[in-house]
Write an enzyme that holds these catalytic residues in place. Structure first.
Site, PDB file in Angstrom:
ATOM      1  N   SER A 537      38.288  33.859  46.132  1.00 35.38           N
ATOM      2  CA  SER A 537      36.851  33.796  45.914  1.00 35.38           C
ATOM      3  C   SER A 537      36.322  32.481  46.506  1.00 35.38           C
ATOM      4  O   SER A 537      36.501  32.236  47.692  1.00 35.38           O
ATOM      5  CB  SER A 537      36.530  33.940  44.425  1.00 35.38           C
ATOM      6  N   HIS A 652      36.356  42.494  42.332  1.00 33.88           N
ATOM      7  CA  HIS A 652      36.549  41.105  42.728  1.00 33.88           C
ATOM      8  C   HIS A 652      37.890  40.569  42.238  1.00 33.88           C
ATOM      9  O   HIS A 652      38.412  39.609  42.799  1.00 33.88           O
ATOM     10  CB  HIS A 652      35.403  40.251  42.194  1.00 33.88           C
TER      11      HIS A 652
END
Length: 678
Positions: A537, A652
């Protein structure tokens, strides 16, 4: 024109064909060998182990837990009692079998949580995601009949949510059309929806501006006895928020006057304000990182006399958490990235403080309220890099007995040959940066130890010591060293640590990480050929910058669910919500510094780079998979030593169930070990 922009078509046939071709090559090279298969199976056994500690949340007389294992890969939502939970093998009642639901409905549901109706706990609003995306649906569930409610509340798929107001009314937030979303794709309207009425008729009770780029709006009812009211948090960007309140029965909300940059919360009669920037009230200026408390009703009326500072940071201390119980505030304080718990109690002389007694002195301590305003009970979770988690049941009350150890997780790997240490290094601008090192006790310090360096450095997220069966089995047990860098951009030292690496100062996070890498080499523990790094991320952005700016320092790099194209990040999915962190690429002044940490633009086809593995998820609707795809295409086009793997599910987090997580983790660990251990 970017020649690789076609790869931003997330589910396009051409893009997915490209993804499958890249995946297949990576699986042949790293995902089919005996060492990969053995590690994958070991990791899956760890992730599915029956003796993991089930994390519970109290709802009335029952404790609820969501559980995945080999028989239930999608998971069970289940419940038990505290008396049963104390047993080594509690008797659980299944509330919802997600695998059975997926089979019955032909869906790939991933659990996103449940909001249980208070005070009688008869109903729940369950959120489910297709494949792990942030966008999800919400369905009403009966906790007595253990079935979904026919003609009950149902929110169609979008980024948003439902939350209870009362038995027959909910708050609705839904990103269900262009006019209903902000720049980041989150719902910008709160509607009040009455049972039995069409969703289209739900009345708008709050509306944020269309040009807002925050994380959305989160309303809910405060059920504290004697202080019932509705509260609403509106994210203005990735950090700043506005807090609103309304009395029961009213329609509109009133903003609570406090800095947008501060974190604000309400509990019973108290308002807490955690400052990110200095704030002057009357003649007093309170520092960034301080925690202030005031009587909420008096604050709303304009009376500031009850405002009191109950925590003031120092050069080495910061506040990492605040937990409310019925009668106390429990502060979780970091001192040089080590935890201490402090209990605050209000009396005739103001707020008194004392340490929470009976808490283990080692490791990271996480604290949460057992049941919020209904008791002073506390859950305490304790672990470190080499010590498996233990769960304790304690109390914030001063006369309560010492916390009781309810659960202790068995070891998932052999930690006897390693030692965990904390070190400090001086970064390029003279700042002292801590890092944690877990290494073999007999490491030869001749530069030969395979070492994995991990970091994040953003969004005020601190990296604290924690037990990982995957890292332990897949890296430490083989003889590797593992390092976690507490670089700027996190909150290990409060708001100043985060703000020091914002926007035009983002380079400081990368300089900190490079300083840690150099220190590991200078110490003799490892060498560039044996030093690898990984980040995901925002940490994937870190990894991309380590690759493009410091390639000579690493023998291999893993980049997971990353941001990489910083010229277009704000146009992709939730990217607009991060402009307070990185800047606005459409502003020429901002782009001047952003391009200095945009790996997609820093990549130099003529430069040598270490072996690289890029990993992402098709269903990641937070950080667009186009970042990873386009960067892979650019590296591949230049003939670099690079591999790619994209999980078709996972969101994610990268994986939708334990088997996917085991496969993804085994893949990157196999890749790193081959390149770093020789």
């Amino acid at each position: 024109m970017d020649p690789h922009q076609w790869l931003e078509d997330v589910a396009g046939d051409d893009a997915l064909d490209w993804v499958r071709e890249r995946n297949a090559l990576t699986v042949v090279e790293y995902g089919s060998s005996d060492d990969f298969v053995s590690l994958r199976d070991d990791l899956l056994a760890i992730y599915d182990a029956d003796d993991r500690i089930p994390v519970v949340r109290a709802r009335g007389e029952r404790l609820y837990n969501f559980w995945r294992d080999g028989e239930h890969p999608r998971g069970l939502w289940r419940r038990t009692t505290l008396d049963e939970y104390r047993k080594s093998s509690p008797l659980w009642e299944t509330v919802l079998d997600l695998d059975a639901l997926c089979e019955a409905e032909g869906e790939n549901w991933v659990w996103h949580g449940a909001d249980v109706l208070r005070p009688d706990h008869r109903r729940a609003l369950i959120s489910l995601s297709r494949g792990g995306a942030d966008a999800d649906v919400t369905r009403e569930f009966d906790l007595e009949t253990l079935s979904f409610v026919d003609d009950g509340f149902f929110r169609p798929e979008s980024k948003g949510g439902l939350s209870w107001i009362d038995d027959d009314t909910v708050f609705l937030v839904a990103a269900d059309g262009p006019e209903a979303v902000n720049l980041a794709g989150y719902g910008r309207r709160v509607r009040q929806w009455r049972r039995g009425t069409p969703i289209e008729s739900a009345e708008v009770v709050f509306e944020g501006p269309a040009d807002n780029n925050g994380y959305g709006i989160y309303p809910g009812r405060d059920h504290a006895e004697g202080f019932e009211r509705d509260l609403l948090v509106h994210y203005l960007d990735s950090r700043d928020t506005a807090l609103y309140v309304r009395a029961i029965g009213e329609l509109g909300f009133t903003k609570v006057e406090a800095p947008d940059s501060a974190s604000k919360d309400v509990h019973g009669q108290w308002l807490t304000i955690e400052l990110r920037e200095p704030w002057t009230v009357g003649a007093v200026t309170y520092p960034a990182g301080a925690l202030l408390v005031a009587r909420f009703d008096e604050w709303l009326s304009g009376d500031r006399r009850t405002l009191e500072m109950v925590f003031e940071p120092t050069e080495t201390t910061s506040l990492v958490g605040v937990t409310y119980t019925r009668s106390h505030l429990v502060l979780n304080v970091l001192d040089d990235v080590k935890n201490a718990l402090v209990v605050l109690t209000h009396g005739g002389g103001g707020w008194s403080r004392r340490p929470l007694e009976g808490v283990p002195e080692f490791g990271t301590i996480a604290v949460s309220a057992v049941d919020g305003d209904e008791s002073d009970g506390l859950w305490l979770s304790v672990n470190d890099y080499l010590t498996p988690p233990s769960l304790l049941l304690g109390s914030a009350d001063a006369v309560a007995p010492a916390p009781e150890v309810l659960k202790s997780q068995p070891a998932m790997f052999d930690a006897s040959r390693h030692v965990a240490e904390q070190h400090f290094v001086v970064s390029l601008d003279g700042t002292r940066v801590p890092y944690f090192l877990v290494r073999p006790k007999d490491a030869p310090f001749d530069g030969s130890t395979p070492t994995l360096l991990y970091g994040y450095g953003g969004f005020e997220i601190p990296l604290l010591p924690g037990y990982s069966g995957g890292i332990g089995k897949g890296w430490l047990e083989k003889g590797g060293a593992y390092v976690v860098a507490n670089i700027r951009g996190g909150s290990e030292y409060g708001p100043r640590w985060h703000q020091a690496a914002l926007r035009q100062n983002r380079h400081r996070a990368y300089e900190d990480f490079a300083a840690v890498a150099r220190d590991l080499v200078t110490s003799g523990l490892t060498s560039p050929a044996h030093l690898g790094m990984m980040g995901g991320s925002n940490g994937g952005l870190l990894a991309g910058n380590m690759l493009t700016q410091y390639p000579e320092m690493f023998g291999a790099i893993v980049i997971r669910v990353p941001l990489l194209d910083m010229q277009r990040y704000h146009t992709l999915l939730a990217g607009a919500s991060w402009m307070a962190e990185y800047g606005d690429p459409d502003d020429p002044a901002d782009w001047e510094f952003i391009q200095g940490f945009s790996p997609y633009h820093l990549f130099d086809a003529g430069r040598e780079y270490p072996p690289t593995l890029i990993m992402t998820s098709t269903r990641d609707d937070r950080v667009h998979p186009g970042h990873a795809r386009k960067f892979m295409a650019k590296m591949l086009e230049a003939g670099k030593d690079v591999r790619y793997y994209e999980n078709i599910e996972g969101g994610h987090g990268g994986a939708a169930d334990n088997s996917q997580a085991a496969r993804m983790d085994a893949l990157y660990l196999t890749f790193l070990w081959r390149h770093l251990a020789g």
